[in-house]
Design an enzyme around this catalytic site. Structure first.
Site, PDB file in Angstrom:
ATOM      1  NE  ARG A  83      -2.693  -7.243  -4.347  1.00 23.89           N
ATOM      2  CZ  ARG A  83      -3.510  -7.435  -3.355  1.00 23.89           C
ATOM      3  NH1 ARG A  83      -3.037  -7.766  -2.175  1.00 23.89           N
ATOM      4  NH2 ARG A  83      -4.807  -7.334  -3.509  1.00 23.89           N
ATOM      5  CB  SER A 107      -4.343  -6.522   4.513  1.00 25.15           C
ATOM      6  OG  SER A 107      -3.945  -5.286   4.012  1.00 25.15           O
ATOM      7  CE  LYS A 162     -13.754  -5.901   2.597  1.00 21.34           C
ATOM      8  NZ  LYS A 162     -12.498  -5.512   1.968  1.00 21.34           N
ATOM      9  CG  HIS A 180      -1.931  -0.990   1.356  1.00 23.11           C
ATOM     10  ND1 HIS A 180      -2.075  -1.808   2.455  1.00 23.11           N
ATOM     11  CD2 HIS A 180      -2.932  -1.342   0.519  1.00 23.11           C
ATOM     12  CE1 HIS A 180      -3.100  -2.614   2.287  1.00 23.11           C
ATOM     13  NE2 HIS A 180      -3.647  -2.358   1.120  1.00 23.11           N
TER      14      HIS A 180
END
Ligand code: ADP
Length: 164
Positions: free
Chosen positions: A93, A131, A44, A20
């Site tokens: 990514r 993450s 979440k 990030h």
């Protein structure tokens, strides 16, 4: 041609990783103002509280003077206009990120015709970082120091200790 471009980088940042941070650094060099917007999304299951996520981000970008850290809830397409943003930043990514990101970019443009998404690729050293993987490694007692800023590593260790 717009003169004062405002870029918005949204995400859950649960927690912030060096991947990030690489995207934030790149975007802050490209655009005069970068707003990093942390989602408050209640659906979440976050490991870190919103306050912790804000603190870790603020500490990690304190030397980047054109970067602002905020939090938001609700529809991103509306928030984009509220912040007078011109560009949405997302990180790519690998090809595996593409399908979801492509769908989201087009949906956002359907909801808000002003929407432009710019995808930035991190340094190849960070393409495997996520993450969720960081949380898993940390909670299983692994070393995360090469993957996250020092303040995040410290917090991960605290949470691991509390959960023991
Ligand atoms: P979200 O829940 O919105 O996916 P994340 O915090 O997981 O929030 O990610 C925010 C953005 O950062 C996404 O565009 C994601 O693809 C990107 N991102 C996450 N990890 C990396 C990384 N290691 N390198 C580059 N971009 C990343």
């Amino acid at each position: 041609m717009k003169k004062e471009i405002i870029a918005l980088y949204p995400g859950s940042f649960d927690p912030l990783t060096n991947g990030h941070l690489d995207i934030i650094t790149r975007a802050s060099r490209l655009f005069p103002t970068l707003i990093v917007a942390i989602t408050k999304n209640l659906n979440k299951n976050h490991l870190f509280s919103l306050e912790d996520r804000i603190d870790m981000l603020k500490e990690s970008v304190s030397d980047m003077h054109n970067v602002k850290v905020v939090s938001f809830s609700g529809l991103l397409a509306n928030y984009f206009d509220e912040m007078k943003a011109n560009v949405l930043i997302r990180g790519l990514r690998a090809v595996s990120d593409f399908e979801y990101e492509f769908q989201m970019a087009l949906m956002n443009r359907n909801l808000n015709a002003n929407f432009e998404t710019v995808f930035l690729m991190p340094d190849q050293d960070y393409t495997f970082l996520s993450s969720s993987m960081i949380k898993e490694i940390a909670m299983l007692g692994g070393d995360t120091k090469d993957f996250v800023p020092a303040c995040v590593e410290k917090k991960l260790k605290q949470i691991k200790k509390q959960n023991q």
